[in-house]
Design an enzyme around this catalytic site. Sequence first.
Site, PDB file in Angstrom:
ATOM      1  N   GLY B  40     -30.122-116.147  20.745  1.00 21.69           N
ATOM      2  CA  GLY B  40     -29.611-116.552  22.051  1.00 21.69           C
ATOM      3  C   GLY B  40     -30.291-115.727  23.134  1.00 21.69           C
ATOM      4  N   LYS B 234     -13.926-103.289  27.462  1.00 19.96           N
ATOM      5  CA  LYS B 234     -14.338-103.358  28.873  1.00 19.96           C
ATOM      6  C   LYS B 234     -14.090-104.741  29.460  1.00 19.96           C
ATOM      7  CE  LYS B 234     -18.340-105.621  28.012  1.00 19.96           C
ATOM      8  NZ  LYS B 234     -19.758-105.881  28.007  1.00 19.96           N
ATOM      9  N   ARG B 298     -18.996-112.559  33.743  1.00 23.38           N
ATOM     10  CA  ARG B 298     -18.180-113.772  33.839  1.00 23.38           C
ATOM     11  C   ARG B 298     -16.695-113.498  33.801  1.00 23.38           C
ATOM     12  NH1 ARG B 298     -21.465-114.833  28.812  1.00 23.38           N
ATOM     13  NH2 ARG B 298     -20.108-114.481  27.028  1.00 23.38           N
TER      14      ARG B 298
END
EC number: 1.1.1.8
Lengths: 381, 381
Positions: B40, B234, B298
Amino acid sequence: MAPTFESQQMAPLDLHAGRENPARNSNDGHKSRVTVVGSGNWGSVAAKLIAFNTLNLPSFHDEVRMWVFQEILPSGEKLTDVINRTNENVKYLPGIKLGKNVVADADLENAVKDANMLVFVTPHQFMEGICKRLVGKIKEGAEAISLIKGMEVKMEGPCMISSLISSQLKINCCVLMGANIANEIAVEKLSEATVGYRENRETAEKWVQLFSTPYFMVSAIQDVEGVELCGTLKNVVAIAAGLVDGLEMGNNTKAAIMRIGLREMKAFSKLLFPSVKDSTFFESCGVADLITTCLGGRNRKVADAFARNGGQRSFDDLEAEMLQGQKLQGVSTAREVYGVLRHRGWLELFPLFSTVHEISTGRLPPSAIVKYSEQKPIFSR
Amino acid sequence: MAPTFESQQMAPLDLHAGRENPARNSNDGHKSRVTVVGSGNWGSVAAKLIAFNTLNLPSFHDEVRMWVFQEILPSGEKLTDVINRTNENVKYLPGIKLGKNVVADADLENAVKDANMLVFVTPHQFMEGICKRLVGKIKEGAEAISLIKGMEVKMEGPCMISSLISSQLKINCCVLMGANIANEIAVEKLSEATVGYRENRETAEKWVQLFSTPYFMVSAIQDVEGVELCGTLKNVVAIAAGLVDGLEMGNNTKAAIMRIGLREMKAFSKLLFPSVKDSTFFESCGVADLITTCLGGRNRKVADAFARNGGQRSFDDLEAEMLQGQKLQGVSTAREVYGVLRHRGWLELFPLFSTVHEISTGRLPPSAIVKYSEQKPIFSR
C-alpha cells in the site's frame, strides 16, 4: 463519570478585607495576603485567577493587590484609577473582569509591604531593578512565585529569575509555567500549568490552591530549574518549528523537529542542573507548552516569515514589522544558549539549538534547520 | 557543523541478484534477503527506503521482494506487471520511483520463501489470514519487523501484531513506528522513526541500517510493547484533539488535551506491560507521532467535523463521506480501550480515553472532551 469542569458557583462577594482597612477582622491575621507584581496581559489574567480563589478559600484574604506600572491613558485618567473603577485592565486585558477584590496600586513598596505571597509577572528585563527596589521591603517569611519566562542564559550558566528573586530578597521562590496563552485563559478555556518547587511541598500546595480553577489545572513538581528552563528553551524550538513551517516541510518534519528540540531542552537542562527530572518534560511546562508555542506564538510566526523571505530580511527587521513592539525571545535565547554550548564544548551535542543560532545570524540558510544528523548514539542505553 | 542531509550519491546500479537467478554470486549466501509483505502507500515507501539501502550496504542482497495483493488496473494490466515495468506503484504511490531493485510478486509464498528479513506492512485486519498462510513457509532463522499500526486491544489485553507474528510464525518480531506520513517520506522530507526490539540488539541494529537514509532517521529502543502501543493509542488522542479543533477551543486547550492524552498512553501501556519505559514516549513513536497525528491525520479531521456537527452525524457516516473507503482507527481503538478499562476497573484513571469513547457513541456531547478533571494526585511522587 469523573466530575465535570462546569464553572463553579461563585461564592457571594464578601470583602472582609475592605480597601481602607485591610486587617479589620481579628481572624485575618492568620490569612495570607497576595500581591501580584506586574499587570500586563499575563499578570492581569493571573490576578483574575487568584482573585477568584481568595474569595472562595478561607485561608486567604479576599483582597489581591496588583502593582501597576502607572500609565496615563489617552482619556487623561490614570490606569490604576480605571482598573479600580471598572475592575478591568482596559489597556492589557480589555473586556475581562478581574474581580472586585483586585486592587491596583502604583506604589510598588506599598503594594508588597503586607503580602505573605508575592507573584512576580513582569517582563524579565525589569526584574533586576524591581528586586533592587524591594530589598528590605518584603514581609518576613513571605513566599514568592515567578511566572516570568525568558530568563537569561549567561556564559557561566543560566541566570534564573527565581534565583535572582531568592538571592536578592532572601525568600523562597517557586515558579509557575505551562501552556498558557493569557487571552485563552482569560476567557476560561481549559488550560494547565505546572508549579515547580524546591523543597517545601506545603508552600507549593498553597500556590496550586491559589491558581487552580475548574478551567485552569495546576500541578506541582519538585524541580524549579527544570520547570523554569522549559519556559525559556521552548522559544528556541519554536524558532526551528517556524522555519519548518516557512519552508513548507510538512507535519512529519515539524513533529521531528519539535521532538529533537524537546530532547535538547531536556539534555541541556540536565547538563546544567543534574537535579532536573525527565518527568518534568511530560508536564504542562514541558511538552504542552512546547506544542502551544510551536503551533501559535510569536517566535514561530516571525521564524516562518524569516524562512519565507529566504533569510534575506533579518529577525530584527521582521520583529519590528510584525510584533508591534513585543519582543522575540527565541533569537536572543538561542544566542545565549550558543554561548554556553561553545564555552563548554557542547556544540555538537546540540545540533538543533546551534543551528537555530547560526540561521538567525545569517551564517546558515533557513533550510539548514533540517540538515544535521542526530548526535546521539542510535541505541538508547 | 554536523554532517548535512543532502541526498547521498546513489551507488551505481549493480543488480548482483538478477530477477531470474537471485543467488548467482557465490558470496551471496551470507547476504540477507529482504521481503516486504504489503504494497500500500506506506508499504511502497518502506520498499523505497529499503531498496536504497540494499543497493548500498554489502550485507544485503540488492533485490527487495514486495508482495502485492494482485489487482487488475483499469488499463487491463496487472498491478505487479506495471510496478515491475515502471518501478512505480501507480495505484498507491504514483509518481515515486521505488528503485529498480524492487520486484513485485503476487505470490505470497514465493515472495517470502528466500527471505531472511520480513517486513510486514499490511492493513492490520489482514494479518491473521496472512500469518495462517505463512505457517511453515518461512525460512529458518528469519527475522520479522511489523510496521502495522492499530492492533486490537481486547478485553484480556491488547492483541499485538508483533506477538501474533511471533507466535504464529515462530520468529522474532521487532516493530517500527514513528511520525511517518508516507507521502512526506516518499518525497524525502526529513522524518524519524523508532525501532522497538525485545532482546536481540544486533538484529535491531540491522533493521536500523536497513531503513535509515539521510532524510529518514531511525533509532532503536528495547521496548516492543511500548513502541507498538504508542502507534495505536495515539489515534484515540487524535480524536480528542480533533474535537477540540472542531469546538475552536484554541491552542492551549489542544496542547493540554494532547499532553493528558500522552500521559494516559504512557499510564495505560505501563499498566498492561510493566516493562514499558517512560523514555519510549520521548521517541519518535511517542511524542512526535502524536504531534503529527494531532496536527493532520484522518482521525483528527473526522473528529473535527463530528464536533462541528454537534455530534448529530455519526462517525460512521462522516467516515464514509470524508475518507473514501479509508478507515478510522481511533474510534474502534477507543471502544476496545474502554472495554479493557471497564473490565479492569480503571475507567476513572483514564478520563480522556473513556470520554472519547462516550462521545463517539453519543452518550456525551463533543464538549465533554474538556469537562473532566485530572484523576492524578496533584503532586507527582
